[in-house]
Write an enzyme that holds these catalytic residues in place. Sequence first.
Site, PDB file in Angstrom:
ATOM      1  N   TRP A   8       1.810   1.795  -3.473  1.00  0.00           N
ATOM      2  CA  TRP A   8       0.735   2.450  -4.252  1.00  0.00           C
ATOM      3  C   TRP A   8       0.801   3.966  -4.074  1.00  0.00           C
ATOM      4  O   TRP A   8       0.623   4.745  -4.998  1.00  0.00           O
ATOM      5  CB  TRP A   8      -0.656   1.964  -3.780  1.00  0.00           C
ATOM      6  N   TRP A  20     -16.534  11.418 -12.688  1.00  0.00           N
ATOM      7  CA  TRP A  20     -15.653  11.095 -11.551  1.00  0.00           C
ATOM      8  C   TRP A  20     -15.078  12.349 -10.888  1.00  0.00           C
ATOM      9  O   TRP A  20     -14.736  12.327  -9.707  1.00  0.00           O
ATOM     10  CB  TRP A  20     -14.509  10.174 -11.999  1.00  0.00           C
ATOM     11  N   TRP A  62      -9.685   7.764  -7.712  1.00  0.00           N
ATOM     12  CA  TRP A  62     -10.888   8.057  -8.508  1.00  0.00           C
ATOM     13  C   TRP A  62     -10.728   7.606  -9.950  1.00  0.00           C
ATOM     14  O   TRP A  62     -11.656   7.034 -10.539  1.00  0.00           O
ATOM     15  CB  TRP A  62     -11.247   9.550  -8.417  1.00  0.00           C
ATOM     16  N   ASN A  81     -10.572   2.040   2.794  1.00  0.00           N
ATOM     17  CA  ASN A  81     -10.216   1.944   1.373  1.00  0.00           C
ATOM     18  C   ASN A  81     -11.220   1.133   0.546  1.00  0.00           C
ATOM     19  O   ASN A  81     -11.602   1.534  -0.548  1.00  0.00           O
ATOM     20  CB  ASN A  81      -8.821   1.339   1.225  1.00  0.00           C
ATOM     21  N   GLU A 109       0.832  -1.213   0.000  1.00  0.00           N
ATOM     22  CA  GLU A 109       0.000   0.000   0.000  1.00  0.00           C
ATOM     23  C   GLU A 109       0.861   1.255   0.000  1.00  0.00           C
ATOM     24  O   GLU A 109       0.539   2.259  -0.632  1.00  0.00           O
ATOM     25  CB  GLU A 109      -0.943   0.017   1.203  1.00  0.00           C
ATOM     26  N   TRP A 165     -21.444  11.932 -19.439  1.00  0.00           N
ATOM     27  CA  TRP A 165     -21.863  11.774 -18.038  1.00  0.00           C
ATOM     28  C   TRP A 165     -23.271  12.327 -17.860  1.00  0.00           C
ATOM     29  O   TRP A 165     -23.684  13.237 -18.573  1.00  0.00           O
ATOM     30  CB  TRP A 165     -20.900  12.530 -17.111  1.00  0.00           C
TER      31      TRP A 165
HETATM   32  C1  LIG Z   1     -11.527   6.864  -4.552  1.00  0.00           C
HETATM   33  C2  LIG Z   1     -10.338   6.844  -3.618  1.00  0.00           C
HETATM   34  C3  LIG Z   1      -9.849   8.032  -3.085  1.00  0.00           C
HETATM   35  C4  LIG Z   1      -8.740   8.032  -2.232  1.00  0.00           C
HETATM   36  N1  LIG Z   1      -8.277   9.224  -1.721  1.00  0.00           N
HETATM   37  C5  LIG Z   1      -7.185   9.246  -0.926  1.00  0.00           C
HETATM   38  C6  LIG Z   1      -6.677  10.463  -0.410  1.00  0.00           C
HETATM   39  O1  LIG Z   1      -7.147  11.558  -0.710  1.00  0.00           O
HETATM   40  N2  LIG Z   1      -5.599  10.400   0.451  1.00  0.00           N
HETATM   41  C7  LIG Z   1      -5.014   9.211   0.786  1.00  0.00           C
HETATM   42  O2  LIG Z   1      -4.043   9.199   1.559  1.00  0.00           O
HETATM   43  N3  LIG Z   1      -5.457   8.039   0.279  1.00  0.00           N
HETATM   44  C8  LIG Z   1      -6.526   8.017  -0.548  1.00  0.00           C
HETATM   45  N4  LIG Z   1      -6.987   6.822  -1.033  1.00  0.00           N
HETATM   46  C9  LIG Z   1      -6.237   5.585  -0.752  1.00  0.00           C
HETATM   47  C10 LIG Z   1      -6.682   4.788   0.489  1.00  0.00           C
HETATM   48  O3  LIG Z   1      -8.052   4.603   0.485  1.00  0.00           O
HETATM   49  C11 LIG Z   1      -6.260   5.443   1.799  1.00  0.00           C
HETATM   50  O4  LIG Z   1      -4.911   5.805   1.750  1.00  0.00           O
HETATM   51  C12 LIG Z   1      -6.452   4.448   2.966  1.00  0.00           C
HETATM   52  O5  LIG Z   1      -7.783   4.057   3.052  1.00  0.00           O
HETATM   53  C13 LIG Z   1      -5.999   5.100   4.236  1.00  0.00           C
HETATM   54  O6  LIG Z   1      -6.211   4.262   5.322  1.00  0.00           O
HETATM   55  P1  LIG Z   1      -5.016   3.670   6.171  1.00  0.00           P
HETATM   56  O7  LIG Z   1      -4.094   4.762   6.550  1.00  0.00           O
HETATM   57  O8  LIG Z   1      -5.595   2.850   7.233  1.00  0.00           O
HETATM   58  O9  LIG Z   1      -4.296   2.770   5.087  1.00  0.00           O
HETATM   59  P2  LIG Z   1      -3.388   1.471   5.226  1.00  0.00           P
HETATM   60  O10 LIG Z   1      -4.124   0.357   4.588  1.00  0.00           O
HETATM   61  O11 LIG Z   1      -2.890   1.274   6.581  1.00  0.00           O
HETATM   62  O12 LIG Z   1      -2.175   1.847   4.237  1.00  0.00           O
HETATM   63  C14 LIG Z   1      -0.993   2.529   4.693  1.00  0.00           C
HETATM   64  C15 LIG Z   1      -0.790   3.803   3.910  1.00  0.00           C
HETATM   65  O13 LIG Z   1      -0.574   3.516   2.543  1.00  0.00           O
HETATM   66  C16 LIG Z   1      -1.161   4.535   1.731  1.00  0.00           C
HETATM   67  N5  LIG Z   1      -2.197   3.922   0.896  1.00  0.00           N
HETATM   68  C17 LIG Z   1      -2.986   2.881   1.222  1.00  0.00           C
HETATM   69  N6  LIG Z   1      -3.781   2.557   0.179  1.00  0.00           N
HETATM   70  C18 LIG Z   1      -3.479   3.402  -0.806  1.00  0.00           C
HETATM   71  C19 LIG Z   1      -3.959   3.573  -2.140  1.00  0.00           C
HETATM   72  N7  LIG Z   1      -4.902   2.774  -2.669  1.00  0.00           N
HETATM   73  N8  LIG Z   1      -3.447   4.580  -2.870  1.00  0.00           N
HETATM   74  C20 LIG Z   1      -2.486   5.395  -2.376  1.00  0.00           C
HETATM   75  N9  LIG Z   1      -1.991   5.274  -1.131  1.00  0.00           N
HETATM   76  C21 LIG Z   1      -2.480   4.288  -0.351  1.00  0.00           C
HETATM   77  C22 LIG Z   1      -1.762   5.563   2.677  1.00  0.00           C
HETATM   78  O14 LIG Z   1      -0.833   6.597   2.870  1.00  0.00           O
HETATM   79  C23 LIG Z   1      -1.980   4.753   3.929  1.00  0.00           C
HETATM   80  O15 LIG Z   1      -1.992   5.519   5.108  1.00  0.00           O
HETATM   81  C24 LIG Z   1      -8.100   6.805  -1.917  1.00  0.00           C
HETATM   82  C25 LIG Z   1      -8.599   5.614  -2.457  1.00  0.00           C
HETATM   83  C26 LIG Z   1      -9.697   5.635  -3.302  1.00  0.00           C
HETATM   84  C27 LIG Z   1     -10.200   4.329  -3.849  1.00  0.00           C
END
Ligand SMILES: Cc1cc2nc3c(=O)[nH]c(=O)nc-3n(C[C@H](O)[C@H](O)[C@H](O)COP(=O)(O)OP(=O)(O)OC[C@H]3O[C@@H](n4cnc5c(N)ncnc54)[C@H](O)[C@@H]3O)c2cc1C
Length: 476
Positions: free
Chosen positions: A281, A363, A386, A345, A278, A310
């Site tokens: 990502w 979107w 998105w 997520n 993650e 859209w």
């Molecule tokens: C539509 C959509 C919008 C999103 N908008 C944001 C946003 O504005 N800011 C944001 O930080 N994340 C965003 N995410 C990614 C992700 O959903 C969140 O980072 C995650 O839910 C944060 O929870 P966590 O810290 O417990 O993540 P964990 O699962 O603990 O992951 C650890 C860290 O990895 C990073 N991470 C995890 N998943 C992703 C991912 N898919 N993409 C990029 N980084 C990731 C984050 O920094 C996160 O804190 C988005 C995902 C989607 C599908």
Amino acid sequence: MTTHLVWFRNDLRITDNRALHAACEDPQARVIALFIATPEQWKQHEMAPRQAMFIYQHLQALQHSLAERGIGLHYHQCDDFADSVDWLKDFCKSEKVDALFYNKQYEFNERQRDAAVEKAVSESVICHAFDDSLLLPPGSVTTGNNEMYKVYTPFRRAFLSRLTESDSRSLPAPQVRGNAGKVVMHRLMPFDYPLADIGDDFAIGEEAARHQLRSFCREQVQDYLEQRDLPAVDGTSSLSPYLAIGVLSPRQCLNRLRTECPDVLEKTDGGAFGWLNELVWREFYRHLIVAWPKLCKHQPFVEWTDNVRWRHAPEELQAWKDGKTGYPIVDAAMRQLNSTGWMHNRLRMIVASFLVKDLLINWREGERYFMSQLLDGDLAANNGGWQWGASTGTDAAPYFRIFNPTTQGERFDKAGRFIKAWVPELADVPERDIHQPHRWAEKQHRVLDYPLPVIDHARARKDTLAAFEAAKNRSD
Ligand SMILES: Cc1cc2nc3c(=O)[nH]c(=O)nc-3n(C[C@H](O)[C@H](O)[C@H](O)COP(=O)(O)OP(=O)(O)OC[C@H]3O[C@@H](n4cnc5c(N)ncnc54)[C@H](O)[C@@H]3O)c2cc1C
């Protein structure tokens, strides 16, 4: 005596901060720090009032930590980035700054601003810019043709092999300087920007963030793969708000993970590797916005998807925002977002799919609304998420892959625990019927105070497939 200025932006911490660390290396230098608030710019970027408050509170914490080490934090508010360039030039002159230290930001406007600042002060100030908010700098993970990857999996492979060669040690907080105790505490005026309460879910300060990281890596990361998709379980780190504004660095995350799980890179089927994935990502999306700046300008990565017609459906958009679509998992998720500024997520993926693929709403509406609510709002991750959900981005799910909001709910919130926590209108609905409450209500001759589905999923699916197909044909 030389004066070093550290310009804080999205790196509100003193530990493992490359710019701060470099500025403090010379023990004789006078080190001062600065934060410039730019409310007009934040408005344009749709920053959530909650995130503004989170920044403000962390700025106060930062000011104290810096003062303890003999570094005064100056604070100024400009309208936008253009104003901040002129103001910074004058500030450097009045404080007789010899060198400016800052950590790079990778968004398009921010990069333009930094180039303008460097130019404006170049006659008298040496600028030192650092790659700090990523494990590996953009442009350093490329294909054999020296291009950025468009697909995640090969990016990750190349990324991990470069990571093992790179120096990703965390840096300590700076030493206490000679003038500690004599620092002037400039008054931090609340930003001229709407500020909203952030509740109790996220404690303030880098110590709190590091504590959360430590306990997650020690106690939960092993179960990450089994738990990460279940919104009713506290199975992810919830560190994103801290990472988004730089209260925590990705190196601190990686190093803590390695300390607790030394075999993280070898055991690729384990929870620790899943979590590292993650973090990669996060890197991928930041590398992408540098390689393709159009992603910062509301443009889709896959150009033909701009031909999709859209729907203009303001009432349905509002129902989605309010968590009143009649699809329990979507509504619970949106209510969590509206009330806490954070969303799981899996749920972000479900609600994004619902807005774009069920309601066929652009979107960009969802991207904008998320930014206006999220405590962890981050242009690169949000845009990436998105565009992934809308099938308009790199590494996107093909457009014909459409989540069914009912079966997603059944898979990831089987007993409806998460739904019941956020949609009290469904409190009486039994577990087995929670994902189709109206069917249950009809059988029971009950009237639910809960909206009927705003759209029929099966029909919406067909319409969306046709709309994407037509858009693709128009571009051929
Ligand atoms: C539509 C959509 C919008 C999103 N908008 C944001 C946003 O504005 N800011 C944001 O930080 N994340 C965003 N995410 C990614 C992700 O959903 C969140 O980072 C995650 O839910 C944060 O929870 P966590 O810290 O417990 O993540 P964990 O699962 O603990 O992951 C650890 C860290 O990895 C990073 N991470 C995890 N998943 C992703 C991912 N898919 N993409 C990029 N980084 C990731 C984050 O920094 C996160 O804190 C988005 C995902 C989607 C599908």
